[in-house]
Design a protein around this motif. Structure first.
Motif, mmCIF file in Angstrom:
data_model
loop_
_atom_site.group_PDB
_atom_site.id
_atom_site.type_symbol
_atom_site.label_atom_id
_atom_site.label_comp_id
_atom_site.label_asym_id
_atom_site.label_seq_id
_atom_site.Cartn_x
_atom_site.Cartn_y
_atom_site.Cartn_z
ATOM 1 N N LEU A 114 2.778 6.256 3.430
ATOM 2 C CA LEU A 114 1.570 5.894 3.632
ATOM 3 C C LEU A 114 1.311 4.901 4.645
ATOM 4 O O LEU A 114 0.316 4.629 5.325
ATOM 5 C CB LEU A 114 1.077 5.215 2.175
ATOM 6 N N GLY A 171 -0.570 6.201 7.729
ATOM 7 C CA GLY A 171 -1.683 5.709 7.125
ATOM 8 C C GLY A 171 -2.882 5.252 8.276
ATOM 9 O O GLY A 171 -4.164 5.176 8.320
ATOM 10 N N PHE A 206 -6.435 9.588 3.453
ATOM 11 C CA PHE A 206 -5.543 8.423 2.865
ATOM 12 C C PHE A 206 -5.872 8.519 1.386
ATOM 13 O O PHE A 206 -4.905 8.048 0.733
ATOM 14 C CB PHE A 206 -6.050 7.105 3.741
ATOM 15 N N MET A 258 -3.201 8.088 -1.696
ATOM 16 C CA MET A 258 -2.993 7.219 -2.289
ATOM 17 C C MET A 258 -3.211 7.594 -3.935
ATOM 18 O O MET A 258 -2.569 7.119 -4.703
ATOM 19 C CB MET A 258 -4.207 5.914 -2.226
ATOM 20 N N TRP A 284 -0.029 9.259 -5.407
ATOM 21 C CA TRP A 284 1.061 8.498 -5.422
ATOM 22 C C TRP A 284 0.969 7.801 -6.714
ATOM 23 O O TRP A 284 0.157 6.770 -7.023
ATOM 24 C CB TRP A 284 0.938 7.525 -4.478
ATOM 25 N N ARG A 334 -6.143 -0.929 4.942
ATOM 26 C CA ARG A 334 -5.369 -0.021 4.434
ATOM 27 C C ARG A 334 -3.966 -0.640 3.758
ATOM 28 O O ARG A 334 -3.640 -0.391 2.890
ATOM 29 C CB ARG A 334 -5.131 1.212 5.335
ATOM 30 N N ALA A 353 -5.015 -2.122 0.727
ATOM 31 C CA ALA A 353 -5.255 -1.070 -0.402
ATOM 32 C C ALA A 353 -3.942 -0.769 -0.791
ATOM 33 O O ALA A 353 -3.705 -0.531 -1.925
ATOM 34 C CB ALA A 353 -5.871 0.214 0.300
ATOM 35 N N LEU A 354 -2.856 -0.828 -0.070
ATOM 36 C CA LEU A 354 -1.533 -0.334 -0.621
ATOM 37 C C LEU A 354 -0.910 -1.514 -1.361
ATOM 38 O O LEU A 354 -0.493 -1.526 -2.303
ATOM 39 C CB LEU A 354 -0.433 -0.294 1.026
ATOM 40 N N LYS A 387 -2.708 -1.559 -4.692
ATOM 41 C CA LYS A 387 -2.028 -0.451 -5.391
ATOM 42 C C LYS A 387 -0.768 -0.700 -6.210
ATOM 43 O O LYS A 387 -0.495 -0.550 -7.333
ATOM 44 C CB LYS A 387 -1.699 0.901 -4.458
#
Length: 136
Positions: free
Chosen positions: A54, A58, A66, A70, A73, A106, A109-110, A113
């Motif tokens: 990612l 990404g 993307f 996500m 995953w 991004r 966002a990771l 998550k």
């Protein structure tokens, strides 16, 4: 999710390096599990390698691709695992060149998550315990 062809040995080395700097309770927890071959394999395949994918892809994927990756995953993270993986997103060590052009939204966002999964996993047992009847 198609995994990025990143050398697993390099990833393991980066994880090991990070484990050496973990604070005390996380270091013991992670080291104990990391020594177990099934855990190590599962951690690399289901958590670390998808994260690397990612991060690496990404920056070039469109928003839809993307978001789809996500969503695919699906992993639950414990506190110690989060401590090990967050530097891979935040620009530490081995992956700095890959992270260089990763859009900040991004990366956020990771991080969200990883943290959301861990918080949801921690909250679930508490809500289940609250629903259990008590015997006097």
């Amino acid at each position: 999710m198609k995994l990025f062809s990143f050398p697993q040995a390099s990833l393991e080395k980066a994880i090991h390096k990070r484990v050496l700097t973990l604070p005390s309770p996380h270091r013991e927890w992670f080291t104990e599990r990391w020594a177990q071959k099934p855990y190590k394999k599962s951690f690399i395949e289901n958590k670390a390698m998808p994260l690397v994918t990612l991060v690496a892809k990404g920056k070039t994927w469109d928003d839809e691709t993307f978001a789809e990756a996500m969503a695919e995953w699906d992993a639950t993270f414990y506190d110690a695992e989060t401590e090990v993986l967050l530097p891979l997103v935040q620009g530490d060590g081995l992956l700095q060149l890959m992270q260089k052009n990763l859009p900040p939204e991004r990366a956020q966002a990771l991080i969200a998550k990883i943290n959301t999964r861990r918080d949801a996993a921690a909250a679930a047992p508490a809500s289940l315990k609250a629903a259990e009847p008590t015997i006097d």
